[in-house]
Design a protein around this motif. Structure first.
Motif, mmCIF file in Angstrom:
data_model
loop_
_atom_site.group_PDB
_atom_site.id
_atom_site.type_symbol
_atom_site.label_atom_id
_atom_site.label_comp_id
_atom_site.label_asym_id
_atom_site.label_seq_id
_atom_site.Cartn_x
_atom_site.Cartn_y
_atom_site.Cartn_z
ATOM 1 N N SER A 58 0.822 -1.203 0.000
ATOM 2 C CA SER A 58 0.000 0.000 0.000
ATOM 3 C C SER A 58 0.855 1.251 0.000
ATOM 4 O O SER A 58 0.513 2.255 -0.617
ATOM 5 N N ARG A 59 2.002 1.194 0.709
ATOM 6 C CA ARG A 59 2.888 2.354 0.700
ATOM 7 C C ARG A 59 3.537 2.529 -0.662
ATOM 8 O O ARG A 59 3.705 3.637 -1.139
ATOM 9 N N ASN A 60 3.930 1.411 -1.268
ATOM 10 C CA ASN A 60 4.576 1.498 -2.571
ATOM 11 C C ASN A 60 3.648 2.096 -3.625
ATOM 12 O O ASN A 60 4.097 2.682 -4.600
ATOM 13 N N GLU A 61 2.327 1.907 -3.453
ATOM 14 C CA GLU A 61 1.399 2.476 -4.422
ATOM 15 C C GLU A 61 1.487 3.997 -4.450
ATOM 16 O O GLU A 61 1.236 4.610 -5.468
ATOM 17 N N THR A 62 1.841 4.609 -3.304
ATOM 18 C CA THR A 62 1.938 6.056 -3.233
ATOM 19 C C THR A 62 3.350 6.497 -2.875
ATOM 20 O O THR A 62 3.531 7.533 -2.264
ATOM 21 N N ALA A 139 -2.512 22.474 -7.647
ATOM 22 C CA ALA A 139 -3.487 22.148 -6.600
ATOM 23 C C ALA A 139 -4.071 20.765 -6.871
ATOM 24 O O ALA A 139 -4.489 20.475 -7.999
ATOM 25 N N ILE A 140 -4.117 19.924 -5.838
ATOM 26 C CA ILE A 140 -4.600 18.550 -5.976
ATOM 27 C C ILE A 140 -5.813 18.349 -5.074
ATOM 28 O O ILE A 140 -5.785 18.717 -3.887
ATOM 29 N N ASP A 141 -6.857 17.786 -5.638
ATOM 30 C CA ASP A 141 -8.084 17.488 -4.897
ATOM 31 C C ASP A 141 -7.820 16.347 -3.920
ATOM 32 O O ASP A 141 -7.453 15.242 -4.320
ATOM 33 N N ASP A 142 -8.022 16.619 -2.625
ATOM 34 C CA ASP A 142 -7.754 15.639 -1.574
ATOM 35 C C ASP A 142 -9.047 15.073 -0.993
ATOM 36 O O ASP A 142 -9.058 14.546 0.116
ATOM 37 N N SER A 143 -10.124 15.159 -1.737
ATOM 38 C CA SER A 143 -11.417 14.698 -1.230
ATOM 39 C C SER A 143 -11.561 13.181 -1.378
ATOM 40 O O SER A 143 -10.843 12.537 -2.151
ATOM 41 N N SER A 145 -13.893 11.581 -2.787
ATOM 42 C CA SER A 145 -14.396 11.169 -4.096
ATOM 43 C C SER A 145 -13.280 10.763 -5.044
ATOM 44 O O SER A 145 -13.487 9.960 -5.952
ATOM 45 N N MET A 146 -12.085 11.307 -4.839
ATOM 46 C CA MET A 146 -10.952 10.936 -5.689
ATOM 47 C C MET A 146 -10.605 9.458 -5.509
ATOM 48 O O MET A 146 -10.323 8.755 -6.480
ATOM 49 N N LYS A 147 -10.640 9.006 -4.260
ATOM 50 C CA LYS A 147 -10.349 7.592 -4.006
ATOM 51 C C LYS A 147 -11.504 6.708 -4.456
ATOM 52 O O LYS A 147 -11.296 5.598 -4.965
ATOM 53 N N GLN A 148 -12.739 7.185 -4.284
ATOM 54 C CA GLN A 148 -13.894 6.412 -4.722
ATOM 55 C C GLN A 148 -13.896 6.226 -6.234
ATOM 56 O O GLN A 148 -14.270 5.171 -6.738
ATOM 57 N N ASN A 149 -13.464 7.257 -6.961
ATOM 58 C CA ASN A 149 -13.381 7.178 -8.418
ATOM 59 C C ASN A 149 -12.083 6.547 -8.908
ATOM 60 O O ASN A 149 -11.848 6.484 -10.122
ATOM 61 N N LYS A 150 -11.238 6.140 -7.957
ATOM 62 C CA LYS A 150 -9.931 5.533 -8.281
ATOM 63 C C LYS A 150 -9.076 6.473 -9.117
ATOM 64 O O LYS A 150 -8.376 6.053 -10.046
ATOM 65 N N SER A 151 -9.130 7.760 -8.763
ATOM 66 C CA SER A 151 -8.348 8.775 -9.474
ATOM 67 C C SER A 151 -7.197 9.306 -8.635
ATOM 68 O O SER A 151 -6.454 10.173 -9.104
ATOM 69 N N HIS A 152 -7.045 8.839 -7.395
ATOM 70 C CA HIS A 152 -6.051 9.438 -6.500
ATOM 71 C C HIS A 152 -4.618 9.136 -6.942
ATOM 72 O O HIS A 152 -3.764 10.030 -6.872
ATOM 73 N N ILE A 153 -4.358 7.925 -7.423
ATOM 74 C CA ILE A 153 -3.006 7.610 -7.894
ATOM 75 C C ILE A 153 -2.696 8.394 -9.167
ATOM 76 O O ILE A 153 -1.591 8.918 -9.346
ATOM 77 N N SER A 154 -3.680 8.519 -10.061
ATOM 78 C CA SER A 154 -3.486 9.305 -11.289
ATOM 79 C C SER A 154 -3.239 10.770 -10.961
ATOM 80 O O SER A 154 -2.470 11.451 -11.658
ATOM 81 N N PHE A 205 -1.292 13.606 1.591
ATOM 82 C CA PHE A 205 -2.552 13.360 0.895
ATOM 83 C C PHE A 205 -3.169 12.055 1.397
ATOM 84 O O PHE A 205 -2.594 10.985 1.230
ATOM 85 N N LYS A 206 -4.340 12.169 2.019
ATOM 86 C CA LYS A 206 -5.062 11.009 2.530
ATOM 87 C C LYS A 206 -6.297 10.685 1.680
ATOM 88 O O LYS A 206 -6.815 9.586 1.753
ATOM 89 N N PHE A 207 -6.776 11.667 0.921
ATOM 90 C CA PHE A 207 -7.980 11.511 0.085
ATOM 91 C C PHE A 207 -9.154 11.034 0.932
ATOM 92 O O PHE A 207 -9.835 10.062 0.594
ATOM 93 N N GLU A 208 -9.367 11.754 2.024
ATOM 94 C CA GLU A 208 -10.461 11.427 2.937
ATOM 95 C C GLU A 208 -11.345 12.622 3.242
ATOM 96 O O GLU A 208 -12.297 12.505 4.016
ATOM 97 N N SER A 209 -11.033 13.785 2.676
ATOM 98 C CA SER A 209 -11.798 14.991 2.979
ATOM 99 C C SER A 209 -13.221 14.872 2.429
ATOM 100 O O SER A 209 -13.437 14.418 1.303
ATOM 101 N N GLN A 210 -14.182 15.288 3.242
ATOM 102 C CA GLN A 210 -15.589 15.237 2.851
ATOM 103 C C GLN A 210 -15.997 16.581 2.244
ATOM 104 O O GLN A 210 -16.047 17.589 2.927
ATOM 105 N N GLY A 211 -16.256 16.582 0.943
ATOM 106 C CA GLY A 211 -16.638 17.818 0.261
ATOM 107 C C GLY A 211 -15.466 18.427 -0.488
ATOM 108 O O GLY A 211 -14.295 18.204 -0.152
ATOM 109 N N THR A 212 -15.783 19.195 -1.539
ATOM 110 C CA THR A 212 -14.765 19.861 -2.362
ATOM 111 C C THR A 212 -15.200 21.301 -2.599
ATOM 112 O O THR A 212 -16.146 21.553 -3.339
#
Length: 338
Positions: A58-62, A139-143, A145-154, A205-212
């Motif tokens: 999991s660490r290697n992914e980021t 600027a990077i979206d840390d919400s 929804s990024m992880k839910q859409n599987k866009s956080h690694i991209s 970056f945790k990608f856990e923020s609620q709301g954008t």
């Protein structure tokens, strides 16, 4: 008496044999228990190793090392395209042979004296721009929804491509911010973008923020650029300010809140280029989103027809980022020149 003594010896021998048998049985029981304890410890160690390996994966992914390795060629491609788009703006070197100037060319002094002071073009000036001086915010979206859409690694890879390209091209100053429910500066202007600082940025970056909240992100980026322009040593009034917003296109504000912010940014000639990470075949794709317009009755219009920021690119594959980003920048510079 002898018979009694022999009977006692026999009974003692019997009791001794029984005692030894009990000792042997106890030793066997202890050995079995030790083996069981060893097996339990082995199973526990194996489980711990599995958990550590999962954490390592999991660490290697980021991890910055792998993200950098995956994007180094894309960064080189973007760098070469930006070399033609982001032109030098600052004159940093002395050039030319002039009768007046700021500094004397010592190679011309001897011919100047030998000619009887006639060859008097011995001065140097800063005439040709050869240094880039841009202020850039990524600027990077840390919400969540990024992880839910599987866009956080991209998103982290897109940040890597942009920052590596800007670093190679020496465009000027670069800063990084995260935004979600609120905006935070994760790498201020003036801080070097090294491997260590890049890993520190990724860890935030945790990608856990609620709301954008895009309005907060835009305001934070604008204020950051204004302060950097005031503190800039070059005092270049024509200094361009670029903001790359890496997100999935979602936000928590209404149209009335976002449109004035977008118009103000255009009036100040600040480029807000949105890099929207999307999957066109997904049901929640931004291309499938719709917006309800109440201005002239009730209308349902595509979301992108309403999107207030005119410069954006939709990325479904990180490999096309350099070409799309270069085209967006060309369009913006054409817009500014017009």
């Amino acid at each position: 008496e002898n018979d009694k003594i022999n009977q006692k010896d026999i009974s003692n021998q019997r009791f001794g044999k029984l005692g030894r048998a009990d000792e042997i049985k106890q030793m066997e029981i202890d050995e079995i228990e030790n083996q069981q304890e060893l097996e339990d410890e082995t199973d526990e160690n194996i489980n711990n190793l599995k958990e550590e390996s999962q954490l390592t994966v999991s660490r290697n992914e980021t991890s910055w090392g792998e993200i950098k390795a995956d994007t180094v060629e894309l960064a080189s491609s973007l760098c070469e395209q930006l070399r033609l788009i982001l032109e030098p703006m600052v004159c940093a070197k002395m050039q030319g042979d002039y009768k007046t100037g700021k500094r004397i060319n010592m190679k011309k002094v001897i011919p100047f004296i030998a000619s009887g002071f006639k060859r008097d073009k011995i001065w140097l000036r800063r005439t040709k721009p050869n240094k880039r001086d841009y202020n850039i915010v990524v600027a990077i979206d840390d919400s969540a929804s990024m992880k839910q859409n599987k866009s956080h690694i991209s998103a982290l890879k897109a940040m890597s491509v942009i920052c590596q390209a800007m670093e190679r091209l020496e465009v000027g100053s670069v800063s990084l911010i995260s935004f979600g429910k609120q905006a935070n500066v994760v790498l201020p202007f003036g801080s070097p973008f090294t491997d260590q600082s890049a890993q520190n940025v990724i860890d935030q970056f945790k990608f856990e923020s609620q709301g954008t909240r895009l309005t907060d992100a835009v305001k934070t980026a604008s204020d950051l650029l204004d302060k950097q322009k005031l503190n800039s040593s070059s005092h270049n009034t024509d200094q361009y300010q670029l903001i790359f917003m890496i997100c999935d296109g979602g936000h928590s504000e209404t149209a009335k809140e976002l449109i004035p912010v977008a118009h103000k940014a255009l009036a100040e000639q600040k480029l807000f280029c949105f890099i929207i990470l999307d999957e066109p075949n997904h049901r929640d794709s931004i291309l499938n989103r719709q917006f309800v317009d109440y201005s002239n009755g009730l209308k349902i219009v595509p979301y992108l027809d309403w999107f207030p920021f005119p410069f954006y690119v939709i990325i479904d594959d990180i490999q096309i980022l350099p070409d799309c980003l270069a085209d967006a920048l060309r369009q913006w510079f054409d817009y500014v020149q017009e």
